[in-house]
Design a protein around this motif. Structure first.
Motif, PDB file in Angstrom:
ATOM      1  N   PRO A  87      13.998 -10.535   3.768  1.00  0.00           N
ATOM      2  CA  PRO A  87      14.040 -11.635   4.740  1.00  0.00           C
ATOM      3  C   PRO A  87      15.283 -11.628   5.625  1.00  0.00           C
ATOM      4  O   PRO A  87      15.260 -12.193   6.723  1.00  0.00           O
ATOM      5  N   GLU A  88      16.353 -10.980   5.174  1.00  0.00           N
ATOM      6  CA  GLU A  88      17.582 -10.945   5.980  1.00  0.00           C
ATOM      7  C   GLU A  88      17.468 -10.027   7.196  1.00  0.00           C
ATOM      8  O   GLU A  88      18.249 -10.146   8.139  1.00  0.00           O
ATOM      9  N   VAL A  89      16.533  -9.094   7.169  1.00  0.00           N
ATOM     10  CA  VAL A  89      16.434  -8.093   8.238  1.00  0.00           C
ATOM     11  C   VAL A  89      15.705  -8.692   9.439  1.00  0.00           C
ATOM     12  O   VAL A  89      14.526  -9.044   9.348  1.00  0.00           O
ATOM     13  N   LYS A  90      16.403  -8.771  10.552  1.00  0.00           N
ATOM     14  CA  LYS A  90      15.867  -9.454  11.735  1.00  0.00           C
ATOM     15  C   LYS A  90      15.301  -8.501  12.779  1.00  0.00           C
ATOM     16  O   LYS A  90      14.551  -8.932  13.664  1.00  0.00           O
ATOM     17  N   ALA A  91      15.658  -7.218  12.723  1.00  0.00           N
ATOM     18  CA  ALA A  91      15.173  -6.260  13.713  1.00  0.00           C
ATOM     19  C   ALA A  91      15.199  -4.870  13.096  1.00  0.00           C
ATOM     20  O   ALA A  91      16.165  -4.511  12.417  1.00  0.00           O
ATOM     21  N   THR A  92      14.153  -4.096  13.355  1.00  0.00           N
ATOM     22  CA  THR A  92      14.018  -2.792  12.723  1.00  0.00           C
ATOM     23  C   THR A  92      13.475  -1.777  13.714  1.00  0.00           C
ATOM     24  O   THR A  92      12.446  -2.008  14.354  1.00  0.00           O
ATOM     25  N   ALA A  93      14.174  -0.627  13.826  1.00  0.00           N
ATOM     26  CA  ALA A  93      13.750   0.463  14.699  1.00  0.00           C
ATOM     27  C   ALA A  93      13.254   1.618  13.840  1.00  0.00           C
ATOM     28  O   ALA A  93      14.025   2.200  13.075  1.00  0.00           O
ATOM     29  N   CYS A  94      11.971   1.938  13.944  1.00  0.00           N
ATOM     30  CA  CYS A  94      11.349   2.983  13.137  1.00  0.00           C
ATOM     31  C   CYS A  94      10.984   4.163  14.038  1.00  0.00           C
ATOM     32  O   CYS A  94      10.128   4.037  14.918  1.00  0.00           O
ATOM     33  N   PHE A  95      11.636   5.301  13.807  1.00  0.00           N
ATOM     34  CA  PHE A  95      11.370   6.497  14.590  1.00  0.00           C
ATOM     35  C   PHE A  95      10.447   7.433  13.808  1.00  0.00           C
ATOM     36  O   PHE A  95      10.767   7.857  12.709  1.00  0.00           O
ATOM     37  N   TYR A  96       9.285   7.727  14.398  1.00  0.00           N
ATOM     38  CA  TYR A  96       8.257   8.610  13.829  1.00  0.00           C
ATOM     39  C   TYR A  96       8.164   8.474  12.308  1.00  0.00           C
ATOM     40  O   TYR A  96       8.336   9.437  11.552  1.00  0.00           O
ATOM     41  N   ALA A  97       7.845   7.254  11.890  1.00  0.00           N
ATOM     42  CA  ALA A  97       7.811   6.901  10.460  1.00  0.00           C
ATOM     43  C   ALA A  97       6.664   7.605   9.743  1.00  0.00           C
ATOM     44  O   ALA A  97       5.487   7.341  10.018  1.00  0.00           O
ATOM     45  N   THR A  98       7.003   8.494   8.822  1.00  0.00           N
ATOM     46  CA  THR A  98       5.972   9.235   8.103  1.00  0.00           C
ATOM     47  C   THR A  98       5.390   8.413   6.956  1.00  0.00           C
ATOM     48  O   THR A  98       6.050   7.553   6.378  1.00  0.00           O
ATOM     49  N   ASP A  99       4.129   8.691   6.656  1.00  0.00           N
ATOM     50  CA  ASP A  99       3.417   8.153   5.495  1.00  0.00           C
ATOM     51  C   ASP A  99       3.110   6.662   5.561  1.00  0.00           C
ATOM     52  O   ASP A  99       2.644   6.101   4.566  1.00  0.00           O
ATOM     53  N   LEU A 100       3.317   6.023   6.701  1.00  0.00           N
ATOM     54  CA  LEU A 100       2.779   4.672   6.845  1.00  0.00           C
ATOM     55  C   LEU A 100       1.254   4.716   6.909  1.00  0.00           C
ATOM     56  O   LEU A 100       0.582   3.768   6.522  1.00  0.00           O
ATOM     57  N   HIS A 101       0.721   5.825   7.415  1.00  0.00           N
ATOM     58  CA  HIS A 101      -0.735   5.951   7.591  1.00  0.00           C
ATOM     59  C   HIS A 101      -1.422   6.589   6.392  1.00  0.00           C
ATOM     60  O   HIS A 101      -2.631   6.817   6.431  1.00  0.00           O
ATOM     61  N   THR A 102      -0.658   6.888   5.322  1.00  0.00           N
ATOM     62  CA  THR A 102      -1.238   7.523   4.146  1.00  0.00           C
ATOM     63  C   THR A 102      -0.883   6.728   2.896  1.00  0.00           C
ATOM     64  O   THR A 102      -0.099   5.783   2.938  1.00  0.00           O
ATOM     65  N   ASN A 103      -1.427   7.157   1.780  1.00  0.00           N
ATOM     66  CA  ASN A 103      -1.039   6.606   0.483  1.00  0.00           C
ATOM     67  C   ASN A 103      -0.344   7.681  -0.354  1.00  0.00           C
ATOM     68  O   ASN A 103      -0.441   7.692  -1.579  1.00  0.00           O
ATOM     69  N   LEU A 104       0.367   8.580   0.317  1.00  0.00           N
ATOM     70  CA  LEU A 104       0.976   9.704  -0.381  1.00  0.00           C
ATOM     71  C   LEU A 104       2.192   9.307  -1.184  1.00  0.00           C
ATOM     72  O   LEU A 104       2.515   9.920  -2.194  1.00  0.00           O
ATOM     73  N   ILE A 105       2.949   8.304  -0.709  1.00  0.00           N
ATOM     74  CA  ILE A 105       4.125   7.883  -1.452  1.00  0.00           C
ATOM     75  C   ILE A 105       3.649   7.100  -2.669  1.00  0.00           C
ATOM     76  O   ILE A 105       2.897   6.129  -2.521  1.00  0.00           O
ATOM     77  N   PRO A 106       4.036   7.467  -3.891  1.00  0.00           N
ATOM     78  CA  PRO A 106       3.531   6.782  -5.092  1.00  0.00           C
ATOM     79  C   PRO A 106       3.802   5.287  -5.056  1.00  0.00           C
ATOM     80  O   PRO A 106       4.882   4.843  -4.662  1.00  0.00           O
ATOM     81  N   ASN A 107       2.817   4.527  -5.453  1.00  0.00           N
ATOM     82  CA  ASN A 107       2.972   3.074  -5.455  1.00  0.00           C
ATOM     83  C   ASN A 107       1.915   2.454  -6.348  1.00  0.00           C
ATOM     84  O   ASN A 107       0.893   3.056  -6.637  1.00  0.00           O
ATOM     85  N   GLN A 108       2.178   1.227  -6.748  1.00  0.00           N
ATOM     86  CA  GLN A 108       1.191   0.449  -7.475  1.00  0.00           C
ATOM     87  C   GLN A 108       0.296  -0.283  -6.459  1.00  0.00           C
ATOM     88  O   GLN A 108       0.688  -0.476  -5.312  1.00  0.00           O
ATOM     89  N   PRO A 109      -0.894  -0.683  -6.862  1.00  0.00           N
ATOM     90  CA  PRO A 109      -1.752  -1.427  -5.943  1.00  0.00           C
ATOM     91  C   PRO A 109      -1.018  -2.625  -5.340  1.00  0.00           C
ATOM     92  O   PRO A 109      -0.351  -3.372  -6.046  1.00  0.00           O
ATOM     93  N   GLY A 110      -1.112  -2.752  -4.024  1.00  0.00           N
ATOM     94  CA  GLY A 110      -0.447  -3.844  -3.338  1.00  0.00           C
ATOM     95  C   GLY A 110       0.996  -3.564  -2.984  1.00  0.00           C
ATOM     96  O   GLY A 110       1.640  -4.395  -2.349  1.00  0.00           O
ATOM     97  N   GLN A 111       1.520  -2.393  -3.342  1.00  0.00           N
ATOM     98  CA  GLN A 111       2.925  -2.093  -3.089  1.00  0.00           C
ATOM     99  C   GLN A 111       3.154  -1.131  -1.930  1.00  0.00           C
ATOM    100  O   GLN A 111       4.286  -0.945  -1.510  1.00  0.00           O
ATOM    101  N   HIS A 112       2.101  -0.480  -1.423  1.00  0.00           N
ATOM    102  CA  HIS A 112       2.307   0.386  -0.269  1.00  0.00           C
ATOM    103  C   HIS A 112       2.819  -0.454   0.896  1.00  0.00           C
ATOM    104  O   HIS A 112       2.437  -1.609   1.079  1.00  0.00           O
ATOM    105  N   SER A 113       3.687   0.128   1.688  1.00  0.00           N
ATOM    106  CA  SER A 113       4.386  -0.642   2.721  1.00  0.00           C
ATOM    107  C   SER A 113       3.432  -1.340   3.682  1.00  0.00           C
ATOM    108  O   SER A 113       3.622  -2.511   4.021  1.00  0.00           O
TER     109      SER A 113
END
Length: 246
Positions: free
Chosen positions: A138-164
């Motif tokens: 909640p403290e983060v007010k602005a974020t710049a994401c340059f060619y963010a990988t794996d937002l479009h995939t489920n490749l990064i290990p995660n529990q259900p509901g935890q993918h970004s």
């Protein structure tokens, strides 16, 4: 603006996280930016990018993103061995650990006399994804994401509901999404899918830019670097951070 750099070792639930702090060499309080590297950790290009941002009036924190999986101070090479190790680390780390890493940095900042209390995030490649992940705080007010990988995939290990992307509705700050049209890691059809998801989230505050650049066009080393496009990226990021944090 002159800057100073130091190393701090922060305790996290998954071990000590070395963090590089670059900030203005002046009196007074400044806003901070959590800055996330590629899979190679703080290489020369990442350090130069962090120092560049710091010279515009920000305390820039660069964590070792895979601190649990490498000796402190590890920097991977921009070669096949470094790429293979970094990608293996990306798949091995529990995505929820990034949240506790973020909390450790925020708690460190809150204890610093030079911190103004205003916080942003930025990152390149997997670091663009991790900056997006930091925006869940909640403290983060602005974020710049340059060619963010794996937002479009489920490749990064995660529990259900935890993918970004499953938690994107929790983001309250402003997002800046910058993509390279010639980036094979996030092809056009996948960028379009992400854009449609963003567009259908009520209240999500974001801007979206696609430039004629390859993956890693911000990295000032190697043949994919495009100084002109990188300059545009920095201008967009500094405009976002300046409006939100200053």
């Amino acid at each position: 603006m002159l800057i100073t750099s130091e190393i701090v070792d922060l305790d996290t639930p998954t071990g000590v996280m070395r963090t590089y702090v670059h900030r203005p060499k002046q009196d007074g309080k400044v806003p901070a930016v959590l800055f996330y590297s590629e899979i190679f950790q703080q290489t020369g290009p990442i350090e130069r990018a962090a120092r560049f941002l710091a010279s515009h009036g920000y305390a820039v924190l660069v964590p070792e993103v895979f601190h649990e999986l490498n000796p402190i101070g590890t920097v991977l090479g921009y070669d096949d061995a470094g790429r293979d190790k970094g990608n293996a680390d990306k798949f091995a780390k529990d995505v929820q650990s990034y949240d506790t890493d973020n909390r450790a940095m925020i708690e460190f900042l809150n204890a610093q006399p030079w911190y103004s209390g205003k916080l942003g995030a930025a990152g390149f490649c997997i670091g663009g994804h991790l900056a997006f992940r930091a925006a869940l705080q909640p403290e983060v007010k602005a974020t710049a994401c340059f060619y963010a990988t794996d937002l479009h995939t489920n490749l990064i290990p995660n529990q259900p509901g935890q993918h970004s992307m499953e938690r994107v509705n929790e983001i309250k700050g402003e997002l800046l999404m910058i993509w390279g049209k010639q980036d094979p890691h996030i092809p056009g059809d996948k960028r379009a899918e992400l854009y449609n998801r963003f567009a259908n989230i009520p209240g999500l505050n974001y801007t979206w830019h696609e430039v004629n650049g390859q993956h890693a066009f911000m990295r000032d080393e190697g043949e994919r670097y495009d100084a002109q496009v990188a300059g545009i990226g920095y201008q967009l990021a500094l405009h976002l951070l300046g409006n939100a944090l200053k």
